[in-house]
Structures are given as C-alpha cells and as structure tokens.
Scaffold this motif. Structure first.
Motif: not given
Lengths: 84, 224
Positions: B59, B95, B101-105, B149
């Motif tokens: 990722r 990360e 949160g996180a970053l998605q496609k 997200t």
C-alpha cells in the motif's frame, strides 16, 4: 514445522471499493447478469516456520496487524496449513 | 522562520527537488534527509514529499513507515515539531499513525493530474496560519490514491476538532467530506494530497501554494 500461509486482505465492510464497483458495472455491460456485491482484495501467500499451529497463527496475525493490512480500511482472513 | 527544513527522500520519492526549490525560493534552507538515516540533523521542520516511496508496494506508505527516518520523525512530531506530508507524504503519515484515516484509490479509478480549487477551512494549523479562512487556492493534484476515508467516529472527531484544514470545492476523487488536507490534534502535523510546491511560481500557472509553504516555514510556530 513449515506452514503454508495465505492471507486474504480485504476492505472492511462499509468501506467503498472503487475497483469492485467498476468491475461490477463491467460485468453487466458484458452481459453477465445478476452479479452483485463485487469486492476486490488481494491474496498474499508465503511460508512460515513455527513450533505449532498456534504459534504460526499468532505470528501471522501480528504480521497482518502491523504490516500486511491497514486496519483503518482493511481486514485479513488467515489460512494456515502444514506445508506439503 | 524554520530555516532548516529536512526533505525526506525514500527510494521512489520524486517530488523532493520541487519541494527543495519552492522552499529555498521562500527563504528557507532545505536539505535532503535519506530515509535510512535515523537522524534529522537538527532541522526545524520536516517535509515528506510526493512520489512512490518503496514503489508503493503493498500500500502507499506501508513500507516507508518502517524506514529509520520515520522513527525520528515520529519523535519529532510528538515533541511538537512541524511535519508536512504532501501526496505520497500524506499517505506515509497516515500509515505511520501520525494522521488519522487512510487514502484509498480514487473513485472512478482514474489517475488524476490537474489543477483543482481547494478551500482553507481553518487557519489553525502549521500549513494554513498565514492564509485566511474561506480562501480559495488553485493547486495541482497528481495522484491515484487520494480518496481520503476514515470511520464515522474519526470523521466526527476531525470535524469537531476542526482538523479538516483544506477541502476540494469540487470533489475530484471521492474523498469523504471533500477532504483535501487534515492536521493532527496538535495541529503541527499536516497532510494534503494537492502539491503546493508545484504552485509557487507564476511560470507554473499558480502561486497559490506559496501561502501554505510560507505558513509552514514562517508562521507563528516557526518563530522561536
């Protein structure tokens, strides 16, 4: 003991899956009807040396939590069996 | 002013020179920090630039967070040091747990490379303290995984604590609540997907990134 491990990394329920929804739309466009709830993940396979099933499971669980998944959006399904 | 700004280079980083150029143009003394060195060499602020650290394998940011430099950066951030993650740098910071949160496609699965408009939601962060609330900035984005997200609880917390610092006026990537950039609870760690370093010279079509980088290196927090 050497074990074969397969970790399925998938998006948590409720997390939008842009790849899944694109594939789902494509299936309909290609004439495959009735395909729903497409979700895309990945499978990571490896071998691991451990004393027994329990230890192998513990190590792989720890590996998933700290590295193979991002717990914010993903979860893992772990399968372990004696290498053969 | 934060004169000495460390710009972290991982294998696969590709925006470090743009960041160096922009920071130097604004009067800072930027220097590169190699990811394998667990020392920040006394810098006053840290920038994690864009690119594809460690090839984005597994990722984006998943491997970079274990680089020795990150240990030092986490300590630095926890002591209140200013840390800015741009694009891939934002992914690395989520990360590493320095940002939630996180970053998605991207929704729509397109790699996006274009100028967008972003709105300054709060001036209470190391990146926005010299801007004004409601200010609209034209800054380029350049990413495939910029779709922010998080859980609903995290989103509520981000909103209540005013940690959403920048939003898109027109959502390009499906990001929850139009989020383009956030800060941590201490307001000293910031991450954003747009590239302010690419909007610092009129030759590049916009100088709107300057106020953000100026805030980062010249704002109140930098006056020591």
């Amino acid at each position: 003991m050497v074990y074969d491990a397969c970790v399925e990394v998938k998006l948590r329920e409720g997390i939008a899956d842009p790849q899944g929804s694109t594939i789902e739309k494509a299936t309909a466009n290609l004439g495959f009807s009735g395909i729903t709830n497409v979700r895309v993940g990945k499978c990571i396979r490896f071998q691991i040396e451990a004393e027994d099933d329990q230890e192998a499971n513990n190590i792989v669980t720890e590996l998933c939590n700290s590295f193979l998944t991002n717990p914010v959006i993903e979860e893992a399904v772990i399968e372990i069996q004696v290498a053969g | 002013m934060s004169h000495n700004v460390g710009v972290v280079v991982f294998p696969g980083s590709n925006c470090e020179k743009d960041a160096m150029e922009a920071l130097a143009d604004l009067g800072a003394r930027p220097h590169l920090l190699w990811h394998a060195d667990n020392a920040l060499q006394g810098v006053d602020a840290v920038v994690i630039p864009g690119g594809f650290a460690h090839g984005d394998y597994l990722r984006p940011g998943a491997i970079a967070r274990f680089s020795p430099a990150m240990e030092a950066i986490i300590d630095f951030a926890n002591d209140g040091g200013p840390v800015l993650g741009i694009c891939n740098g934002f992914q690395v910071l989520t990360e590493a747990g320095l940002l939630p949160g996180a970053l998605q496609k991207n929704a729509g699965l397109k790699f996006l490379c274009k100028e967008v408009e972003i709105r300054v939601e709060t001036t209470n962060s190391v990146l926005t303290n010299m801007a004004h609330e409601g200010q609209i900035l034209r800054i380029p984005i350049n990413h495939f995984e910029g779709n922010f997200t998080c859980t609903e609880e995290t989103l509520i917390e981000l909103q209540e604590k005013e940690q959403i610092i920048l939003t898109y006026t027109e959502n390009p990537n499906g990001s929850i609540a139009n989020i383009a950039g956030i800060c941590n609870a201490g307001r000293n760690v910031v991450g954003l997907m747009p590239h302010p370093e690419r909007a610092c010279h009129s030759l590049l079509g916009s100088i709107d990134g300057r106020v953000l980088l100026e805030s980062f290196i010249q704002g109140e927090h930098a006056k020591v």
